[in-house]
Scaffold this active site. Sequence first.
Site, PDB file in Angstrom:
ATOM      1  N   GLY A  23       0.805  -1.211   0.000  1.00 27.34           N
ATOM      2  CA  GLY A  23       0.000   0.000   0.000  1.00 27.34           C
ATOM      3  C   GLY A  23       0.838   1.260   0.000  1.00 27.34           C
ATOM      4  N   GLY A  29       1.511   4.688   3.873  1.00 28.86           N
ATOM      5  CA  GLY A  29       2.482   3.925   3.100  1.00 28.86           C
ATOM      6  C   GLY A  29       3.306   4.806   2.183  1.00 28.86           C
ATOM      7  N   SER A 152      -3.681  -0.658  14.350  1.00 24.20           N
ATOM      8  CA  SER A 152      -4.518   0.524  14.525  1.00 24.20           C
ATOM      9  C   SER A 152      -5.001   0.577  15.958  1.00 24.20           C
ATOM     10  CB  SER A 152      -5.725   0.453  13.580  1.00 24.20           C
ATOM     11  OG  SER A 152      -6.716   1.390  13.940  1.00 24.20           O
ATOM     12  N   TYR A 179     -13.246  -4.983  11.384  1.00 22.21           N
ATOM     13  CA  TYR A 179     -11.995  -4.228  11.221  1.00 22.21           C
ATOM     14  C   TYR A 179     -11.137  -4.365  12.475  1.00 22.21           C
ATOM     15  CZ  TYR A 179      -8.779  -0.278  10.912  1.00 22.21           C
ATOM     16  OH  TYR A 179      -7.647   0.502  10.906  1.00 22.21           O
TER      17      TYR A 179
END
Length: 310
Positions: A23, A29, A152, A179
């Site tokens: 990414g 990224g 995250s 997620y």
Amino acid sequence: MPRQRWNAADVPDQRGRVAVITGGNTGIGFETARVLAARGASVVLAVRDLDKGKRAAAEITTATPGADVTVQRLDLASLASVRAAADELGATRDHIDLLINNAGIMYAPQGTTVDGFEFQFGTNHLGHFALTGLLLDKMLHVPGSRVVTVSSAGHRQGGPIDFDDLNWKTRKYSRVAAYGNSKLANLMFTYELQRKLSGNGETIAVAAHPGGSDTGGSRTSVSLQPLYFRALFALVRPLLIQPAEMGALPPLRAATDPAVQGGQYYGPAGFQESKGHPKIVKSSAQSYDMAAQRRLWTISEELTAVTFPV
């Protein structure tokens, strides 16, 4: 004594080092790739969209003439694509110093990968698990090599992972929880990988998270919220959101700071780890559950048909 306000200027010379960044064409990224290329690394942008990757590479080389930036096709939602990318990288690179597992999808609606896995778990965790296992033999004997996996703060919204229903067949789907599970898996994978790497070579495994960064993913997550939340968030946004170049500092530090040790987790030092310069942070208690880590590892090997050379 380490600096308290570590920043991009602290990234050591990276000449002679190869960094593969998933990414790497956008957001965190891209900012990570930009800094590493400016420090002399040979950077590989492993991306799903080759055109976007080529544009990102051109932007980096324009800013840093002579930078070595190449683009590799990689779709983490397809194990065939992961294997093809690993084969191509293995054929063209005699070693890899940094594998930065950065790419991910956030709060996606319910769906499945090409191989039938829940979309967020399959992309964010299983794709990176497979890629790491397939590239690890290019890293094990490279001094200073690191696998950096970007998680995250949202990992706290996941878990405990239901290993009997990873694809959400028997439960009502929650894009937030799914997620969170995928980012929790990123951390559990890092901690178990570090244990397996101990005594097996030069490589270490480290995790990082970017805090509240101004990226496409964070903007999408806010747009999914009710109107009252969006209005409130607009008021507090300056306190919680930082530019993508600041969000890239935790993975950059995890990848390059000589003081980093395997199994550490880096995130912003500010309020609620939302913004600020990177420091060592703690993940949720369930991320350190070794029995769950080992079960996740075993299941991931079975689902991807990838075993690690450690």
